[in-house]
Write an enzyme that holds these catalytic residues in place. Structure first.
Site, mmCIF file in Angstrom:
data_model
loop_
_atom_site.group_PDB
_atom_site.id
_atom_site.type_symbol
_atom_site.label_atom_id
_atom_site.label_comp_id
_atom_site.label_asym_id
_atom_site.label_seq_id
_atom_site.Cartn_x
_atom_site.Cartn_y
_atom_site.Cartn_z
ATOM 1 N N HIS A 319 -15.585 10.778 -2.374
ATOM 2 C CA HIS A 319 -14.655 9.238 -2.510
ATOM 3 C C HIS A 319 -13.755 9.463 -1.281
ATOM 4 O O HIS A 319 -13.263 10.339 -1.510
ATOM 5 C CB HIS A 319 -14.782 9.000 -3.934
ATOM 6 C CG HIS A 319 -14.171 7.592 -3.700
ATOM 7 N ND1 HIS A 319 -13.371 6.599 -3.038
ATOM 8 C CD2 HIS A 319 -15.600 6.530 -4.236
ATOM 9 C CE1 HIS A 319 -13.873 5.138 -3.369
ATOM 10 N NE2 HIS A 319 -15.107 5.273 -3.757
ATOM 11 N N ASP A 377 -21.921 5.992 -8.418
ATOM 12 C CA ASP A 377 -23.602 6.462 -8.254
ATOM 13 C C ASP A 377 -24.087 8.204 -8.704
ATOM 14 O O ASP A 377 -25.135 7.238 -8.950
ATOM 15 C CB ASP A 377 -23.614 6.252 -6.226
ATOM 16 C CG ASP A 377 -23.149 5.341 -5.727
ATOM 17 O OD1 ASP A 377 -22.642 5.386 -4.870
ATOM 18 O OD2 ASP A 377 -23.302 3.857 -6.741
HETATM 19 C C1 SDX Z 1 -18.920 4.415 -3.046
HETATM 20 O O1 SDX Z 1 -14.919 3.582 -0.325
HETATM 21 C C2 SDX Z 1 -15.269 2.636 -2.016
HETATM 22 O O2 SDX Z 1 -14.662 2.214 -2.935
HETATM 23 C C3 SDX Z 1 -16.810 2.298 -1.941
HETATM 24 C C4 SDX Z 1 -16.856 2.839 -3.459
HETATM 25 C C5 SDX Z 1 -17.419 0.936 -3.982
HETATM 26 O O3 SDX Z 1 -17.384 0.822 -4.900
HETATM 27 O O4 SDX Z 1 -17.288 -0.173 -3.222
HETATM 28 O O5 SDX Z 1 -16.614 3.613 -4.576
HETATM 29 C C6 SDX Z 1 -18.840 2.815 -3.588
HETATM 30 O O6 SDX Z 1 -19.920 4.213 -1.629
HETATM 31 C C7 SDX Z 1 -18.790 5.204 -3.358
HETATM 32 C C8 SDX Z 1 -19.294 6.253 -2.251
HETATM 33 C C9 SDX Z 1 -20.791 6.599 -2.753
HETATM 34 N N1 SDX Z 1 -21.375 8.078 -1.377
HETATM 35 C C10 SDX Z 1 -21.548 9.132 -1.989
HETATM 36 O O7 SDX Z 1 -22.617 9.012 -2.641
HETATM 37 C C11 SDX Z 1 -22.895 9.725 -0.878
HETATM 38 C C12 SDX Z 1 -22.274 11.307 -0.834
HETATM 39 N N2 SDX Z 1 -20.347 11.111 -0.522
HETATM 40 C C13 SDX Z 1 -20.501 11.084 0.508
HETATM 41 O O8 SDX Z 1 -21.265 10.838 1.569
HETATM 42 C C14 SDX Z 1 -18.474 11.484 0.786
HETATM 43 O O9 SDX Z 1 -18.391 11.958 -0.148
HETATM 44 C C15 SDX Z 1 -18.174 9.314 1.228
HETATM 45 C C16 SDX Z 1 -19.303 8.956 2.410
HETATM 46 C C17 SDX Z 1 -18.168 9.097 -0.117
HETATM 47 C C18 SDX Z 1 -16.861 9.921 1.316
HETATM 48 O O10 SDX Z 1 -17.052 10.882 3.236
HETATM 49 P P1 SDX Z 1 -15.011 10.879 3.725
HETATM 50 O O11 SDX Z 1 -13.813 10.294 3.106
HETATM 51 O O12 SDX Z 1 -15.553 10.602 5.123
HETATM 52 O O13 SDX Z 1 -15.297 12.165 3.405
HETATM 53 P P2 SDX Z 1 -15.790 13.435 4.329
HETATM 54 O O14 SDX Z 1 -17.485 12.978 4.708
HETATM 55 O O15 SDX Z 1 -14.988 13.567 5.301
HETATM 56 O O16 SDX Z 1 -15.636 14.364 2.724
HETATM 57 C C19 SDX Z 1 -14.663 14.956 3.185
HETATM 58 C C20 SDX Z 1 -15.170 16.598 3.814
HETATM 59 C C21 SDX Z 1 -15.841 17.131 4.777
HETATM 60 O O17 SDX Z 1 -15.712 18.448 4.753
HETATM 61 P P3 SDX Z 1 -15.202 18.967 6.231
HETATM 62 O O18 SDX Z 1 -15.126 18.530 7.256
HETATM 63 O O19 SDX Z 1 -13.757 18.810 5.308
HETATM 64 O O20 SDX Z 1 -15.464 20.706 5.835
HETATM 65 O O21 SDX Z 1 -15.441 17.041 2.015
HETATM 66 C C22 SDX Z 1 -17.184 16.873 2.067
HETATM 67 C C23 SDX Z 1 -17.339 16.938 3.990
HETATM 68 O O22 SDX Z 1 -17.754 17.451 4.040
HETATM 69 N N3 SDX Z 1 -18.088 16.364 1.237
HETATM 70 C C24 SDX Z 1 -18.671 16.500 0.702
HETATM 71 C C25 SDX Z 1 -19.757 15.189 0.148
HETATM 72 N N4 SDX Z 1 -18.513 14.649 0.337
HETATM 73 C C26 SDX Z 1 -17.404 15.477 0.914
HETATM 74 N N5 SDX Z 1 -19.392 17.446 0.721
HETATM 75 C C27 SDX Z 1 -21.129 17.842 -0.240
HETATM 76 N N6 SDX Z 1 -21.443 16.884 -0.975
HETATM 77 C C28 SDX Z 1 -20.437 15.764 -0.693
HETATM 78 N N7 SDX Z 1 -20.976 14.787 -1.424
#
Ligand code: SDX
Length: 443
Positions: A319, A377
Site C-alpha cells: 500500500h 482488497d
Molecule cells: C487500494 O491509496 C489508497 O488508499 C488505495 C486504497 C483505497 O482504499 O482507496 O487503499 C485501495 O488501492 C489498495 C491497494 C490495492 N492494490 C493492490 O493490492 C495491488 C498490489 N499492490 C501494489 O501494486 C502496490 O503495493 C501498490 C500499488 C498498492 C502501492 O504501490 P507503491 O506505493 O507505488 O509502491 P511501489 O510499487 O513503489 O512498491 C514499493 C516496493 C517496490 O519494490 P522496489 O522497486 O522498491 O524494489 O515494493 C514492491 C515494489 O516492487 N511491491 C511489491 C508489491 N507491492 C509493492 N512487490 C510484490 N508484490 C506487491 N504487492
C-alpha cells in the site's frame, strides 16, 4: 456539508523552513502548516514565483494536494479514522448509512437525523425509467465496471436539476442521488450480464438489504435477505467508504476542480478505481488465488513477486500509505470467518490458501523489509465470492461504497475558499526548439 469550524481545526502556520539554492546561493523562506493530526506540510505555493523552480514528486509520494477534515490515515501505525472515529469502532458499532451521514455532515447523526437521512436515500433509489434503455446498448458480456462508468456519467443527462455546483442544495441533492442510485445501477449491471430481469428497489429494506435483494431476487419467487449476510454487506460498505486522497478520490477532486458536474466527476472516479493497482485489486486477488491453485505453489509465486524482472505482484499486498497491517483488512479477515460460518461454508479452500499465503508472506524477509502487508482488497474478494458475487462485481461494490467518500471529498473541495483548478506542471525532458523539416528533407 458540515460547518467547517464545527468539525475541523483549520491548518495554521507552525514555523518556516528556509530553502537554499546551493548553485545560486539564493534562499527562500516557506511556511510550514500544521493540521490536527499527522505530518506538517511545507507550503510551496510561492516556490516558483520566488525561485523559478517547481517541486518534483511523480506519484505524489510526499505531496499534500489539499486540506481535508474527512479521513485521517497513519500508515505506520495502521490507523484509519473518519471525522475522528476509528474504522474499528465504526465497523463494529455503526452502520453504512450513519457513516455516510458522518462523512457528509462531520458528525454522527442523532436518531432523528439518521431516520431523515435514511428516508432521503431510500426515496432516491429508483432510476429514471428511460435510463434502463442504456443497458441494452452494452454487450451482455460487458464488464460491469464499463457499464457503471457509462450509466453514472449519463446521470447528468437525466438529473440536470442537480448539476449547478455553485448551489449547496443541488450539491447535496446530487450527492444523495449518487449514494442512493449506485446500488440500483450496480444491481442492474449484474442482472443485465446474467440475462435476468431488473429487480426494482424496495422501500421497506435497508440499504444493504435492498442491494442484496436487487442482486439476488428473481420475480418467480420470494427472496429473503439473510440478516448475517446483510450485516456483512453493510460492514464491507463501511470499510470501503473513504480513504483520504487515493487515486480515484484525487481523480474526482481534479475533475471537480474544473467545474465538471458531480455525475461526470464520479464517473471519472469509477474509471480510476477500476485499475488493478487500485480498486481492481480485489478482483485480481481472486484471479491470483485461482492461478496459485494450491499451497505447494505458494513459494513459486512468492519468488515471482520478488523478481523485479517479473511483472507479477502479490495482489492484495502492499500500500502506498500503510506500512503496517491495513486496519480494514484486519476487520475483513475476522468477518471472513463469521460470514463463511453463517453461510455454512466450513472449509473454503480459497480462504485456506489466502491465510497460508498471508502467513508465509508475512514471514518472508522481502515483504517484511518492504513493509508489504495485506490491504483491504486481500480478504474482501473471499467474502464477496462466498456471498455469491462473481469476481467481475467486486470492484463495482468497491465503487458503490466509495461513492459517499468521493462526493464528500468533492463537496469539501468546492467549499474550500482556496480551491482552484488543479493544473500540475512538469520537468520537461523533450527536444529543445528546432526548425521545421519539410517532407522532402525527411529521408
Ligand atoms: C487500494 O491509496 C489508497 O488508499 C488505495 C486504497 C483505497 O482504499 O482507496 O487503499 C485501495 O488501492 C489498495 C491497494 C490495492 N492494490 C493492490 O493490492 C495491488 C498490489 N499492490 C501494489 O501494486 C502496490 O503495493 C501498490 C500499488 C498498492 C502501492 O504501490 P507503491 O506505493 O507505488 O509502491 P511501489 O510499487 O513503489 O512498491 C514499493 C516496493 C517496490 O519494490 P522496489 O522497486 O522498491 O524494489 O515494493 C514492491 C515494489 O516492487 N511491491 C511489491 C508489491 N507491492 C509493492 N512487490 C510484490 N508484490 C506487491 N504487492
Amino acid at each position: 456539508m458540515a460547518d467547517k469550524l464545527s468539525d475541523s481545526k483549520p491548518s495554521k502556520n507552525a514555523h518556516t523552513v528556509t530553502l537554499t539554492d546551493n548553485f545560486t546561493g539564493k534562499t527562500c523562506e516557506l511556511p510550514v502548516l500544521k493540521g490536527s493530526e499527522g505530518p506538517m506540510v511545507i507550503d510551496v505555493r510561492r516556490l516558483y514565483a520566488e525561485t523559478g523552480h517547481f517541486t518534483y514528486d511523480p506519484g505524489f509520494t510526499s505531496t499534500g494536494s489539499c486540506e481535508s477534515a474527512i479521513t485521517y490515515i497513519d500508515g505506520d501505525e495502521g490507523i484509519l479514522m473518519h471525522r475522528g472515529y476509528s474504522i474499528e469502532d465504526l465497523a463494529a458499532k455503526s452502520s453504512f448509512m450513519e457513516v455516510c451521514y458522518l462523512l457528509l455532515q462531520g458528525e454522527l447523526p442523532t436518531k432523528k437525523q439518521r431516520s431523515a437521512f435514511e428516508s432521503t436515500i431510500t426515496y432516491h433509489t429508483m432510476l429514471h425509467e428511460q435510463m434502463l434503455n442504456l443497458y441494452r446498448g452494452f454487450r451482455r458480456d460487458s464488464h460491469p465496471m464499463a457499464i457503471m462508468v457509462g450509466v453514472v456519467g449519463a446521470l447528468s443527462a437525466f438529473y440536470h436539476d442537480s448539476t449547478d455546483i455553485s448551489d449547496p442544495r443541488q450539491r447535496m441533492i446530487a450527492s444523495h442521488r449518487l449514494i442512493a442510485k449506485m446500488p440500483t445501477i450496480a444491481a442492474m449491471a449484474y442482472k443485465y450480464s446474467i440475462g435476468q430481469p431488473f429487480v426494482y428497489p424496495r422501500n421497506d429494506l435497508n440499504y444493504a438489504e435492498n442491494f442484496l435483494y436487487m442482486i439476488f431476487a428473481v420475480p418467480c419467487e420470494e427472496f429473503i435477505v439473510r440478516p448475517a449476510v446483510a450485516r456483512a454487506m453493510d460492514r464491507i460498505f463501511i470499510l470501503h467508504a473513504d480513504h483520504e486522497q487515493n487515486a480515484s478520490t484525487s481523480t474526482v477532486r481534479i475533475a471537480g476542480s474544473s467545474g465538471a458536474n458531480p455525475f461526470a466527476c464520479i464517473a471519472a472516479g469509477i474509471a480510476s478505481l477500476w485499475g488493478p493497482a487500485h480498486g481492481g485489486a480485489n478482483e485480481a486477488v481472486l484471479q491470483m488465488l485461482h492461478e496459485i491453485g494450491s499451497k505447494d505453489k505458494i513459494p513459486e509465486f512468492l519468488k515471482r513477486a520478488k523478481d523485479r524482472n517479473d511483472p507479477f505482484r502479490l495482489m492484495g499486498f502492499g500500500h502506498r500509505v500503510y506500512k503496517n497491517y491495513d486496519p480494514r483488512a484486519a476487520v475483513l479477515r475476522e468477518s471472513c470467518h463469521e460470514v463463511l460460518e453463517d453461510l455454512g461454508v466450513r472449509d473454503d479452500p480459497l480462504l485456506d490458501l489466502a491465510m497460508e499465503l498471508e502467513r508465509i508472506a508475512l514471514e518472508d524477509p522481502y515483504f517484511v523489509e518492504k513493509k508489504l502487508f495485506p490491504n483491504v482488497d486481500f480478504y474482501s474478494g473471499i467474502i464477496l465470492k462466498a456471498m455469491g458475487f462473481p469476481t467481475s462485481m467486486f470492484t463495482v461494490l468497491f465503487a458503490l461504497a466509495r461513492t459517499v467518500g468521493w462526493v464528500a471529498q468533492w463537496q469539501e473541495m468546492i467549499e474550500d475558499p482556496n480551491h482552484r483548478i488543479s493544473r500540475p506542471r512538469q520537468l520537461y525532458t523533450g527536444p529543445s526548439k528546432r526548425p521545421f523539416v519539410p517532407m522532402a528533407k525527411r529521408g
